[in-house]
Design an enzyme around this catalytic site. Structure first.
Site, PDB file in Angstrom:
ATOM      1  N   VAL A  17       0.827  -1.208   0.000  1.00 18.96           N
ATOM      2  CA  VAL A  17       0.000   0.000   0.000  1.00 18.96           C
ATOM      3  C   VAL A  17       0.860   1.256   0.000  1.00 18.96           C
ATOM      4  CG1 VAL A  17      -1.744   1.319   1.253  1.00 18.96           C
ATOM      5  CG2 VAL A  17      -1.901  -1.173   1.144  1.00 18.96           C
TER       6      VAL A  17
ATOM      7  N   ARG B 142      11.336  -0.499   7.545  1.00 22.67           N
ATOM      8  CA  ARG B 142      12.135  -1.397   8.377  1.00 22.67           C
ATOM      9  C   ARG B 142      13.378  -1.881   7.649  1.00 22.67           C
ATOM     10  NH1 ARG B 142       8.243  -6.039  10.377  1.00 22.67           N
ATOM     11  NH2 ARG B 142       7.545  -5.822   8.212  1.00 22.67           N
ATOM     12  N   ARG B 143      13.286  -2.022   6.322  1.00 26.71           N
ATOM     13  CA  ARG B 143      14.403  -2.543   5.534  1.00 26.71           C
ATOM     14  C   ARG B 143      14.845  -1.478   4.527  1.00 26.71           C
ATOM     15  NH1 ARG B 143      11.054  -6.958   6.529  1.00 26.71           N
ATOM     16  NH2 ARG B 143       9.751  -6.510   4.732  1.00 26.71           N
TER      17      ARG B 143
ATOM     18  N   VAL C 292     -11.384   0.182   6.307  1.00 35.32           N
ATOM     19  CA  VAL C 292     -12.547  -0.714   6.331  1.00 35.32           C
ATOM     20  C   VAL C 292     -12.774  -1.482   5.038  1.00 35.32           C
ATOM     21  CG1 VAL C 292     -15.058  -0.818   6.550  1.00 35.32           C
ATOM     22  CG2 VAL C 292     -13.724   0.547   8.144  1.00 35.32           C
TER      23      VAL C 292
ATOM     24  N   LYS D   6     -13.212  -4.345  11.437  1.00 30.15           N
ATOM     25  CA  LYS D   6     -13.961  -3.439  10.572  1.00 30.15           C
ATOM     26  C   LYS D   6     -15.381  -3.234  11.088  1.00 30.15           C
ATOM     27  CE  LYS D   6     -11.153  -4.865   6.631  1.00 30.15           C
ATOM     28  NZ  LYS D   6     -11.092  -5.684   5.393  1.00 30.15           N
TER      29      LYS D   6
ATOM     30  N   ILE E   9     -13.635   1.339  -1.494  1.00 32.70           N
ATOM     31  CA  ILE E   9     -15.059   1.668  -1.403  1.00 32.70           C
ATOM     32  C   ILE E   9     -15.275   2.864  -0.472  1.00 32.70           C
ATOM     33  CG2 ILE E   9     -17.351   0.808  -0.826  1.00 32.70           C
ATOM     34  CD1 ILE E   9     -16.243  -2.029  -1.186  1.00 32.70           C
TER      35      ILE E   9
END
Length: 430
Positions: free
Chosen positions: A17, A48-49, A134, A207, A138
């Site tokens: 994402v 983190r990497r 959620v 959710k 949408i």
């Protein structure tokens, strides 16, 4: 008038994402500038990497010190797509303390500590937006808390996990068993290597807590949500559902009691009539059905997961928060004024489909019917099949409370003529 000084954005997390958020910010920079009224600048990316190659992201922006990034003081908006409880919770509250608003996709954190996070945002006069938490792309949270703000929402029922819907859809359409359908979902990338959060309903429960809190203006935490996974759903259950003109979905259901004094939130598999709009939701798609006094019935449908759909929701929030920032305002915060009681699952009233293994001899049906009557559960239909001394008895009830049904099943198990309870399935959407 267009402001030339950019609004600075810190990105926490750069996985599926996060990397898509960064890509859209770069490729759609001119459009975002026009829509916001000022340019937006990616000012830092916490990962983190740090050695991993990230196309399109200036390596100088990469840092492993997320705390230092949110403490900089010149950051306008922090986008948190790390997930989980910590360090996300501490980073978000630190961002508020140092002058930044926050856009998050962290359903687990919001379901557990949403009230505290909203309080921190309000204390520092900052925004907390989380459309992506959620249902992916949408638009759902904003319609619930803004478009329907003047209405009374009575029920929110939906498919909010694409992995489970894909699995159940495959079982329904091909006759595959649970494990076979799960293996296909994993091969196609719809299911994680460890699918527990999805198939056991944890993801959907988080959710549901968020949706119930917004819809009913009441604080609903993850612990308030009844949760039941779908790993025990069988091909036989689908066969029974088809005989009733139904299919099976893993549903998140948030509803207001008839007297208006309490609400419930639950996640579990359920039979749903093929005539209901949610029955036609296929594959890894999500859909949420909303019922309210004035607007009536509404359905929101679309891709509920994945890098691009989730990033779309994140960017929508980013635009809204940046506009608020320019106007010196904040958007809607927590609305918990109703403070309704969150009732336990035992108070939920619905229909049930119960499959019993029984002895094939006279009087069994009468004994079973007597148990149902003694517990105040009215029977709608009964179907019995028998062979070689064994039989199956399928009972469909009228609406009854979960507590009454539980007591009925416990009593049925004590009958000598009942060999076992093969399955219990709720029937929703009627």
């Amino acid at each position: 008038m267009m402001r030339t000084r950019p609004l600075k954005v810190a990105l926490l997390g750069c996985g599926v994402v996060g990397s898509e958020v960064a890509r859209i910010m770069t490729t759609h920079a001119d459009d975002l500038t026009a829509r916001i009224g000022a340019p937006v600048e990616l000012a830092g990316v916490a990962v983190r990497r740090p050695d991993r190659v990230r196309e399109g992201i200036d390596q100088s922006l990469i840092s492993t010190d997320a705390t230092a990034l949110v403490k900089r003081g010149d950051i306008d908006v922090v986008v948190e797509v790390i997930g989980g409880i910590e360090p996300a919770r501490t980073l978000i509250t630190t961002a508020f303390e140092h002058g930044a608003s926050v856009v998050s996709a962290d359903k687990a954190l919001l379901a557990q500590d949403g009230a505290a996070l909203h309080a921190a945002a309000e204390e520092h006069d900052k925004d907390l937006y989380y459309e992506a938490a959620v249902a992916g792309a949408i638009p759902l949270i904003r319609p619930l808390r803004e478009s329907l703000a003047g209405d009374k929402i009575n029920r929110v029922m939906g498919i909010v996990n694409g992995t489970t819907n894909f699995i159940l859809d495959k079982m329904d359409s091909t006759g595959a068993g649970y494990q076979e359908a799960l293996d296909e979902a994993t091969a196609l990338g719809y299911a994680e290597a460890d699918p527990t959060a999805d198939v056991e309903g944890f993801d959907a429960a988080a959710k549901a807590a968020i949706l119930a809190a917004i819809a009913f203006h009441t604080r609903v935490r993850l612990d308030d949500v009844y949760r039941e996974g779908m790993t025990e759903v069988t091909a036989a259950d689908f066969a029974s559902a088809k005989e009733m003109g139904c299919t099976i979905k893993l549903l998140a259901i948030c509803e207001r009691a008839e007297d208006g004094a309490s609400v419930t939130a639950r996640v579990h598999p359920a039979m749903i009539p093929l005539s209901h709009p949610l029955a036609s939701v296929r594959g890894a798609y999500n859909a949420v059905f909303v019922e309210s006094d004035a607007a009536g019935q509404l359905m929101f449908y679309g891709p509920g997961a994945g890098g691009s759909p989730t990033a779309s929701a994140v960017l929508g929030d980013l635009v809204a928060v940046c506009r608020n920032r320019l106007n010196g305002a904040t958007g809607p915060g927590e609305s918990a004024y109703a403070a309704l009681t969150v009732s336990p699952m035992g108070d939920v009233v619905t229909r049930y489909h119960i499959s019993l293994d029984v002895a094939d001899k006279p009087g069994v049906l009468a004994q079973v019917a007597t148990v149902f009557a003694e517990h105040g559960v009215s029977i709608d239909t009964v179907r019995q099949q028998g062979k070689d001394g064994e039989a199956s008895l399928v009972v469909v009830t009228h609406r009854a409370s979960d507590a009454a049904l539980t007591g009925t099943v416990e009593a049925l198990r004590k009958l000598d003529t009942v060999r076992g309870v093969a399955s219990i399935m709720r029937v929703e959407g009627e």
